[in-house]
Design an enzyme around this catalytic site. Structure first.
Site, PDB file in Angstrom:
ATOM      1  NE  ARG A 179      -4.325  -1.526   1.533  1.00 20.53           N
ATOM      2  CZ  ARG A 179      -5.228  -2.097   2.318  1.00 20.53           C
ATOM      3  NH1 ARG A 179      -5.133  -1.993   3.622  1.00 20.53           N
ATOM      4  NH2 ARG A 179      -6.248  -2.745   1.804  1.00 20.53           N
ATOM      5  N   GLY A 214     -11.261  -7.756  -2.268  1.00 17.72           N
ATOM      6  CA  GLY A 214     -10.072  -8.082  -1.491  1.00 17.72           C
ATOM      7  C   GLY A 214      -9.646  -9.535  -1.602  1.00 17.72           C
ATOM      8  N   GLY A 230     -13.620  -3.371  -0.270  1.00 21.44           N
ATOM      9  CA  GLY A 230     -15.033  -2.999  -0.165  1.00 21.44           C
ATOM     10  C   GLY A 230     -15.400  -1.818  -1.048  1.00 21.44           C
TER      11      GLY A 230
HETATM   12  P1  ADP Z   1     -14.118 -10.575  -2.499  1.00 22.79           P
HETATM   13  O1  ADP Z   1     -13.397 -10.133  -1.238  1.00 22.79           O
HETATM   14  O2  ADP Z   1     -13.174 -10.858  -3.614  1.00 22.79           O
HETATM   15  O3  ADP Z   1     -15.228  -9.633  -2.873  1.00 22.79           O
HETATM   16  P2  ADP Z   1     -15.873 -12.314  -1.034  1.00 22.79           P
HETATM   17  O4  ADP Z   1     -15.473 -11.632   0.227  1.00 22.79           O
HETATM   18  O5  ADP Z   1     -17.234 -12.122  -1.534  1.00 22.79           O
HETATM   19  O6  ADP Z   1     -14.820 -11.986  -2.190  1.00 22.79           O
HETATM   20  O7  ADP Z   1     -15.723 -13.877  -0.868  1.00 22.79           O
HETATM   21  C1  ADP Z   1     -14.540 -14.486  -0.488  1.00 22.79           C
HETATM   22  C2  ADP Z   1     -14.748 -15.571   0.521  1.00 22.79           C
HETATM   23  O8  ADP Z   1     -15.728 -16.487   0.092  1.00 22.79           O
HETATM   24  C3  ADP Z   1     -13.488 -16.336   0.725  1.00 22.79           C
HETATM   25  O9  ADP Z   1     -13.038 -16.171   2.043  1.00 22.79           O
HETATM   26  C4  ADP Z   1     -13.872 -17.783   0.427  1.00 22.79           C
HETATM   27  O10 ADP Z   1     -13.309 -18.688   1.351  1.00 22.79           O
HETATM   28  C5  ADP Z   1     -15.360 -17.754   0.576  1.00 22.79           C
HETATM   29  N1  ADP Z   1     -15.978 -18.832  -0.207  1.00 22.79           N
HETATM   30  C6  ADP Z   1     -16.001 -18.955  -1.534  1.00 22.79           C
HETATM   31  N2  ADP Z   1     -16.619 -20.088  -1.884  1.00 22.79           N
HETATM   32  C7  ADP Z   1     -16.983 -20.713  -0.746  1.00 22.79           C
HETATM   33  C8  ADP Z   1     -17.656 -21.940  -0.439  1.00 22.79           C
HETATM   34  N3  ADP Z   1     -18.065 -22.740  -1.408  1.00 22.79           N
HETATM   35  N4  ADP Z   1     -17.878 -22.224   0.845  1.00 22.79           N
HETATM   36  C9  ADP Z   1     -17.463 -21.388   1.811  1.00 22.79           C
HETATM   37  N5  ADP Z   1     -16.828 -20.232   1.610  1.00 22.79           N
HETATM   38  C10 ADP Z   1     -16.585 -19.899   0.336  1.00 22.79           C
HETATM   39 MG    MG Z   2     -13.982 -10.258   0.849  1.00 18.85          MG
END
Ligand code: ADP
Ligand code: MG
Length: 462
Positions: A85, A419, A442
């Site tokens: 960062r 993230g 976020g």
């Molecule tokens: P981002 O931060 O990229 O927006 P999210 O926060 O929406 O993504 O989702 C990420 C989380 O979702 C990860 O910690 C991952 O472990 C969890 N995840 C993805 N698929 C599954 C699953 N099938 N079961 C449980 N957790 C999941």
């Molecule tokens: Mg996330």
């Protein structure tokens, strides 16, 4: 049209009244060119000032940066474990130093909740920044008050000063107007390069800008902020086609606004992650112990319906990696039971009652990879499974590889937001093989939803 494209770079940055105008366009505007044109015309009219438009020689530049870096205690000292960062702000700092600005940097670190929490001091950041910049960085152990004013006023052209954690004051997160006035005492010009904090209307991200603008001062985006707005805004406004959107992650409810908005732009949407199980449930298929949101079955079906109406291909997984959760008898740091998973295998049909889905399977990965290989623009938000556990990372890694290949071999533009998605890409060592990875977390999600980010809205229009 060229002018329009430039202006659209800041399409997420317009003020609320104009955004409202846009939200009134028919939500189900299908391929109908007129509705789309109207949308673009309305969106393509305003841009925000960037530091390229400024001349800050001799001026005190109040620069909000995102220095919320991970720290670890080593021999009684807080040590920065990842300085990404800090590095990411260097182009903006160097440009402003070259212009002859006197830089006063503000940032937050962790959640000290209005207390002077020594483990969340920005002092180690000043030291690291000085090393990276190759020039001294002054530090004051406060962000307002006499000491700050004295030091700021003694700065010479090109000097850099970092102020202490702005969240040592509760007034920061409350966006307290009096506190914003105090911060603004050292600001002739306001620059925001903290895209990751732009979705919050805090004193240092919003309030100060308002004060500076009211005094007739300029408020501009830094280069990092500019890049975020370009890739998450402009590039997706008029994507080269086919435009493939990959959406995963934990919850449908987290992503529904993004799905809704992107359905109007994408050619194909690929669904993965735990989110897929809510779709499966909505189709009446058993999901065992998988993470689902039964309250959002309707949301899932409505998204599919909208896709059909708009002619957007909407792809769901056809196989899934499942495991049977077992209690290890151990507790984690938060006192919650630590689970392990046994009998991990891939299935095509219903998920058994005692099992949980953790990733898309090989068949789905291959199908998605093929679709991705034909894309010219790719947006990815949300991992395809619980990638943090290597046993469930294959699906996410296969999709990551496909995105990297499309970028490197076919010249596709690939944009990664969120993230955990960025973490997954880095873990697969493919971070440098995609076009752009958002630093926003976020904030990038909110921006992709089409929300007005207060930290962007507060910047001066061109
Ligand atoms: P981002 O931060 O990229 O927006 P999210 O926060 O929406 O993504 O989702 C990420 C989380 O979702 C990860 O910690 C991952 O472990 C969890 N995840 C993805 N698929 C599954 C699953 N099938 N079961 C449980 N957790 C999941
Ligand atoms: Mg996330």
């Amino acid at each position: 049209m060229a002018r329009c494209a430039v202006r659209a770079a800041f399409s997420g940055a317009m003020d609320v009244s104009r955004r409202l105008e846009i939200s009134f366009r028919p939500l189900d505007a299908d391929g109908d060119g007129a509705a789309r044109r109207l949308y673009h015309e309305r969106i393509c009219f305003m841009a925000k000032l960037t530091i390229r438009d400024l001349n800050v020689r001799g001026k005190r530049v109040f620069l909000r940066v995102d220095y919320n870096v991970p720290l670890e205690e080593k021999d009684g000292q807080m040590v920065i474990t990842d300085d990404t960062r800090i590095k990411e702000t260097l182009p903006t700092l160097k440009a402003l130093i070259e212009q002859g600005g006197r830089l006063i940097l503000t940032a937050h670190l962790g959640r000290p909740k209005g207390k002077r929490e020594p483990s969340m001091s920005l002092r180690p950041v000043a030291e690291r920044l000085a090393n990276l910049l190759g020039r001294p960085v002054a530090f004051v152990d406060d962000c307002i008050g006499e000491k700050v004013e004295k030091t700021a006023n003694a700065l010479k052209d090109g000097d850099v000063l970092l102020l202490e954690n702005v969240r040592y004051y509760n007034e920061e997160e409350k966006n307290d107007p009096a506190f914003a006035e105090k911060l603004a005492k050292v600001a002739d010009v306001y620059v925001n390069d903290a895209f990751g904090a732009a979705h919050r209307a805090h004193a240092s991200t919003e309030g100060v800008a308002r004060v500076v603008a009211k005094r007739g001062g300029k408020c501009a985006a830094g280069l990092l902020m500019e890049r975020e707005l370009k890739f998450l805004g402009d590039e997706l406004e008029k994507p080269a086609r086919p435009f493939v959107v990959i959406l995963g992650g934990a919850k449908v409810s987290d992503k529904i606004k993004v799905i809704d908005r992107l359905l109007e732009k994408a050619d194909t949407i690929l669904i993965g992650g735990a989110m897929a199980y809510t779709f499966q449930l909505a189709h009446g298929k058993p999901v065992g112990k998988s993470l689902v949101e039964p309250d959002h079955k309707g949301t899932a079906l409505a998204a599919e319906e909208k896709a059909k109406k708009l002619g957007v291909k909407f792809e769901l997984p056809t196989d899934v990696v499942v495991g049977k959760p077992v209690d290890t008898g151990k507790l984690n740091k938060k006192g919650k039971p630590v689970m392990d998973f046994v009998n991990i295998h891939t299935i095509k049909d219903a998920i058994p009652d005692d099992s949980e889905g953790f990733s898309i399977g090989e068949e789905t990965s291959a199908r998605y990879a093929k679709i991705i290989s034909g894309a010219k623009t790719i947006l990815w938000n949300g991992p395809m499974g619980m990638f943090e556990d290597a046993r469930f990372a294959a699906g996410t890694n296969a999709v990551a590889q496909a995105v990297a290949d499309a970028t490197q071999k076919n010249g596709a533009k690939s944009i990664i937001g969120g993230g955990d998605s960025v973490k997954a890409l880095n873990k697969a060592k493919l971070g440098d093989k995609v076009t752009f990875m958002s630093t926003g977390g976020g904030a990038s999600l909110e921006f992709l939803e089409g929300a007005v980010l207060p930290g962007v809205a507060a910047l001066s229009d061109k």
